[in-house]
Design a protein around this motif. Structure first.
Motif, PDB file in Angstrom:
ATOM      1  N   PRO A 179     -15.814  -2.610 -41.767  1.00 11.03           N
ATOM      2  CA  PRO A 179     -16.744  -1.517 -42.066  1.00 11.03           C
ATOM      3  C   PRO A 179     -16.700  -0.433 -40.991  1.00 11.03           C
ATOM      4  O   PRO A 179     -16.482  -0.714 -39.804  1.00 11.03           O
ATOM      5  N   GLY A 180     -16.942   0.790 -41.441  1.00  9.86           N
ATOM      6  CA  GLY A 180     -17.123   1.889 -40.501  1.00  9.86           C
ATOM      7  C   GLY A 180     -18.583   1.973 -40.081  1.00  9.86           C
ATOM      8  O   GLY A 180     -19.295   0.964 -40.046  1.00  9.86           O
ATOM      9  N   ALA A 181     -19.039   3.163 -39.761  1.00  7.25           N
ATOM     10  CA  ALA A 181     -20.423   3.359 -39.326  1.00  7.25           C
ATOM     11  C   ALA A 181     -21.375   3.140 -40.500  1.00  7.25           C
ATOM     12  O   ALA A 181     -21.261   3.808 -41.532  1.00  7.25           O
ATOM     13  N   VAL A 182     -22.280   2.202 -40.335  1.00  4.06           N
ATOM     14  CA  VAL A 182     -23.280   1.876 -41.356  1.00  4.06           C
ATOM     15  C   VAL A 182     -24.614   1.679 -40.643  1.00  4.06           C
ATOM     16  O   VAL A 182     -24.653   1.165 -39.528  1.00  4.06           O
ATOM     17  N   GLY A 183     -25.674   2.088 -41.285  1.00  8.91           N
ATOM     18  CA  GLY A 183     -26.992   1.951 -40.665  1.00  8.91           C
ATOM     19  C   GLY A 183     -27.480   0.514 -40.658  1.00  8.91           C
ATOM     20  O   GLY A 183     -28.018   0.034 -41.651  1.00  8.91           O
ATOM     21  N   THR A 184     -27.296  -0.211 -39.537  1.00  3.98           N
ATOM     22  CA  THR A 184     -27.816  -1.559 -39.364  1.00  3.98           C
ATOM     23  C   THR A 184     -28.449  -1.652 -37.976  1.00  3.98           C
ATOM     24  O   THR A 184     -28.498  -0.662 -37.238  1.00  3.98           O
ATOM     25  N   GLU A 185     -28.873  -2.860 -37.603  1.00  3.86           N
ATOM     26  CA  GLU A 185     -29.453  -3.064 -36.276  1.00  3.86           C
ATOM     27  C   GLU A 185     -28.399  -3.160 -35.177  1.00  3.86           C
ATOM     28  O   GLU A 185     -28.739  -3.253 -34.001  1.00  3.86           O
ATOM     29  N   LEU A 186     -27.125  -3.144 -35.545  1.00  2.00           N
ATOM     30  CA  LEU A 186     -26.061  -3.437 -34.598  1.00  2.00           C
ATOM     31  C   LEU A 186     -26.089  -2.523 -33.379  1.00  2.00           C
ATOM     32  O   LEU A 186     -25.949  -2.979 -32.238  1.00  2.00           O
ATOM     33  N   LEU A 187     -26.276  -1.233 -33.607  1.00  2.44           N
ATOM     34  CA  LEU A 187     -26.260  -0.289 -32.489  1.00  2.44           C
ATOM     35  C   LEU A 187     -27.373  -0.573 -31.495  1.00  2.44           C
ATOM     36  O   LEU A 187     -27.245  -0.302 -30.295  1.00  2.44           O
ATOM     37  N   GLY A 188     -28.470  -1.154 -31.972  1.00  2.00           N
ATOM     38  CA  GLY A 188     -29.607  -1.429 -31.106  1.00  2.00           C
ATOM     39  C   GLY A 188     -29.324  -2.444 -30.015  1.00  2.00           C
ATOM     40  O   GLY A 188     -30.098  -2.560 -29.059  1.00  2.00           O
ATOM     41  N   HIS A 189     -28.202  -3.169 -30.123  1.00  2.00           N
ATOM     42  CA  HIS A 189     -27.831  -4.117 -29.074  1.00  2.00           C
ATOM     43  C   HIS A 189     -27.408  -3.403 -27.790  1.00  2.00           C
ATOM     44  O   HIS A 189     -27.532  -3.940 -26.695  1.00  2.00           O
ATOM     45  N   THR A 190     -26.893  -2.166 -27.922  1.00  2.00           N
ATOM     46  CA  THR A 190     -26.383  -1.428 -26.771  1.00  2.00           C
ATOM     47  C   THR A 190     -27.521  -1.088 -25.811  1.00  2.00           C
ATOM     48  O   THR A 190     -28.595  -0.650 -26.238  1.00  2.00           O
ATOM     49  N   THR A 191     -27.280  -1.272 -24.536  1.00  2.00           N
ATOM     50  CA  THR A 191     -28.328  -1.059 -23.537  1.00  2.00           C
ATOM     51  C   THR A 191     -28.322   0.352 -22.947  1.00  2.00           C
ATOM     52  O   THR A 191     -29.281   0.747 -22.289  1.00  2.00           O
ATOM     53  N   ASP A 192     -27.252   1.114 -23.157  1.00  2.00           N
ATOM     54  CA  ASP A 192     -27.149   2.473 -22.626  1.00  2.00           C
ATOM     55  C   ASP A 192     -27.699   3.453 -23.657  1.00  2.00           C
ATOM     56  O   ASP A 192     -27.077   3.720 -24.686  1.00  2.00           O
ATOM     57  N   LYS A 193     -28.875   4.010 -23.390  1.00  2.00           N
ATOM     58  CA  LYS A 193     -29.548   4.872 -24.358  1.00  2.00           C
ATOM     59  C   LYS A 193     -28.767   6.161 -24.611  1.00  2.00           C
ATOM     60  O   LYS A 193     -28.779   6.698 -25.719  1.00  2.00           O
ATOM     61  N   ALA A 194     -28.061   6.660 -23.607  1.00  2.00           N
ATOM     62  CA  ALA A 194     -27.276   7.881 -23.794  1.00  2.00           C
ATOM     63  C   ALA A 194     -26.145   7.636 -24.792  1.00  2.00           C
ATOM     64  O   ALA A 194     -25.831   8.515 -25.613  1.00  2.00           O
ATOM     65  N   ILE A 195     -25.540   6.471 -24.739  1.00  2.00           N
ATOM     66  CA  ILE A 195     -24.474   6.138 -25.680  1.00  2.00           C
ATOM     67  C   ILE A 195     -25.034   6.012 -27.093  1.00  2.00           C
ATOM     68  O   ILE A 195     -24.427   6.478 -28.065  1.00  2.00           O
ATOM     69  N   ILE A 196     -26.206   5.400 -27.211  1.00  2.00           N
ATOM     70  CA  ILE A 196     -26.842   5.280 -28.531  1.00  2.00           C
ATOM     71  C   ILE A 196     -27.110   6.654 -29.120  1.00  2.00           C
ATOM     72  O   ILE A 196     -26.804   6.932 -30.294  1.00  2.00           O
ATOM     73  N   GLU A 197     -27.652   7.550 -28.303  1.00  2.00           N
ATOM     74  CA  GLU A 197     -27.954   8.902 -28.781  1.00  2.00           C
ATOM     75  C   GLU A 197     -26.676   9.632 -29.195  1.00  2.00           C
ATOM     76  O   GLU A 197     -26.637  10.312 -30.224  1.00  2.00           O
ATOM     77  N   GLY A 198     -25.619   9.482 -28.395  1.00  2.00           N
ATOM     78  CA  GLY A 198     -24.356  10.129 -28.721  1.00  2.00           C
ATOM     79  C   GLY A 198     -23.759   9.597 -30.014  1.00  2.00           C
ATOM     80  O   GLY A 198     -23.203  10.367 -30.818  1.00  2.00           O
ATOM     81  N   TYR A 199     -23.886   8.306 -30.241  1.00  2.00           N
ATOM     82  CA  TYR A 199     -23.360   7.680 -31.456  1.00  2.00           C
ATOM     83  C   TYR A 199     -24.102   8.212 -32.680  1.00  2.00           C
ATOM     84  O   TYR A 199     -23.491   8.565 -33.698  1.00  2.00           O
ATOM     85  N   GLU A 200     -25.425   8.275 -32.576  1.00  2.00           N
ATOM     86  CA  GLU A 200     -26.212   8.768 -33.700  1.00  2.00           C
ATOM     87  C   GLU A 200     -25.914  10.233 -33.983  1.00  2.00           C
ATOM     88  O   GLU A 200     -25.843  10.662 -35.146  1.00  2.00           O
ATOM     89  N   GLN A 201     -25.723  11.019 -32.930  1.00  2.00           N
ATOM     90  CA  GLN A 201     -25.370  12.425 -33.124  1.00  2.00           C
ATOM     91  C   GLN A 201     -24.021  12.561 -33.814  1.00  2.00           C
ATOM     92  O   GLN A 201     -23.827  13.423 -34.680  1.00  2.00           O
ATOM     93  N   TRP A 202     -23.070  11.691 -33.430  1.00  2.00           N
ATOM     94  CA  TRP A 202     -21.757  11.713 -34.080  1.00  2.00           C
ATOM     95  C   TRP A 202     -21.883  11.401 -35.566  1.00  2.00           C
ATOM     96  O   TRP A 202     -21.282  12.076 -36.413  1.00  2.00           O
ATOM     97  N   LYS A 203     -22.664  10.384 -35.913  1.00  2.00           N
ATOM     98  CA  LYS A 203     -22.842  10.022 -37.320  1.00  2.00           C
ATOM     99  C   LYS A 203     -23.408  11.199 -38.113  1.00  2.00           C
ATOM    100  O   LYS A 203     -22.947  11.496 -39.218  1.00  2.00           O
ATOM    101  N   GLN A 204     -24.390  11.854 -37.537  1.00  2.00           N
ATOM    102  CA  GLN A 204     -24.988  12.990 -38.224  1.00  2.00           C
ATOM    103  C   GLN A 204     -23.987  14.145 -38.358  1.00  2.00           C
ATOM    104  O   GLN A 204     -23.918  14.803 -39.405  1.00  2.00           O
ATOM    105  N   SER A 205     -23.192  14.367 -37.321  1.00  2.00           N
ATOM    106  CA  SER A 205     -22.268  15.505 -37.326  1.00  2.00           C
ATOM    107  C   SER A 205     -21.175  15.362 -38.369  1.00  2.00           C
ATOM    108  O   SER A 205     -20.719  16.345 -38.955  1.00  2.00           O
ATOM    109  N   VAL A 206     -20.736  14.126 -38.633  1.00  2.00           N
ATOM    110  CA  VAL A 206     -19.685  13.919 -39.640  1.00  2.00           C
ATOM    111  C   VAL A 206     -20.273  13.585 -41.005  1.00  2.00           C
ATOM    112  O   VAL A 206     -19.536  13.494 -41.990  1.00  2.00           O
TER     113      VAL A 206
END
Length: 244
Positions: A179-206
């Motif tokens: 699977p590619g990017a899908v809205g699940t709890e998986l991203l919430g495991h990441t401890t770096d909040k800046a990376i989480i924000e960047g990932y979400e921004q990327w999803k929105q941008s594409v």
């Protein structure tokens, strides 16, 4: 179709995301299931028929096997194992805590190998069965800040191909889905909040925001319900608008 012979289905990581949606989808068609995850209350809250819910860490091979054998005593041998349990802890190689690397490799790789080893010999003897390993698009191409996660999912892709080679002559299907990017709890495991924000921004941008965990679950169910002689060896599924 395989629905005429409803063998036991074992799903790991069944307390959320793809696993939870798979459990719901298979339950609608009356399959007996063993649902495994660390958050047993989440699985029990679904109140699905013919479902055994067990609190199991897939890195604990002894507990994992005991749960499978108990379910098989009630419902018969495992006909489908979905190795879905996984974690995603993103970070840059130069800065990430190596304990996070180990945790990902233990769950994402050793957990999959544990599951396969538990069911493979029975499937070989019966000349019947399917193993579906959940990899990721990050298991076929690299992404920034995904080093250890990519390493774990490339491993899942590779070991699935090896397992397929071991099992094909025994009429057992072994395949993986990415699977590619899908809205699940998986991203919430990441401890770096800046990376989480960047990932979400990327999803929105594409625009990769419309595919759901239920879409992935339906695809896995479809691949399983094809005749035993038909194997969708490798499946890549993403939002139509995800271009990487």
């Amino acid at each position: 179709m395989k629905t005429n012979n409803k063998g036991l289905i074992v799903i790991t990581g069944a307390s959320s995301g793809f696993g939870m949606e798979m459990a719901k989808a298979f339950a609608k068609d009356g399959y007996p299931m063993l649902l495994l995850a660390r958050r047993v209350e989440k699985m029990e809250a679904m109140n699905l028929p013919n479902a055994i819910c067990k609190k199991v860490d897939v890195t604990d091979s002894t507990a994992f096997e005991a749960a499978v054998r108990d379910a098989e005593a009630k419902y018969g041998k495992t006909d489908l194992l979905v190795n879905n349990a996984g974690i995603m802890l993103l970070g840059e190689i130069a800065n990430q805590d190596p304990l996070e690397w180990k945790k990902m490799l233990d769950v994402n790789v050793m957990g999959v190998m544990n599951g396969m080893q538990i069911v493979m010999n029975d499937m070989k003897a019966r000349r019947m069965g399917t193993i579906i390993n959940v990899s990721s698009v990050a298991g076929v191409q690299p992404f920034p800040t995904h080093a250890a996660y990519c390493a774990s999912k490339y491993a899942v892709s590779g070991l699935t191909q090896v397992a397929r080679g071991e099992m094909a002559s025994h009429n057992v299907r072994v395949l993986y889905i990415c699977p590619g990017a899908v809205g699940t709890e998986l991203l919430g495991h990441t401890t770096d909040k800046a990376i989480i924000e960047g990932y979400e921004q990327w999803k929105q941008s594409v625009g990769a925001v419309n595919i759901t965990a239920a879409d992935v679950a339906r695809t896995i169910k479809y691949a399983y319900e094809l005749p035993q002689a038909v194997s969708l060896r490798e499946i890549i599924i993403t939002d139509t608008m995800q271009d990487a």
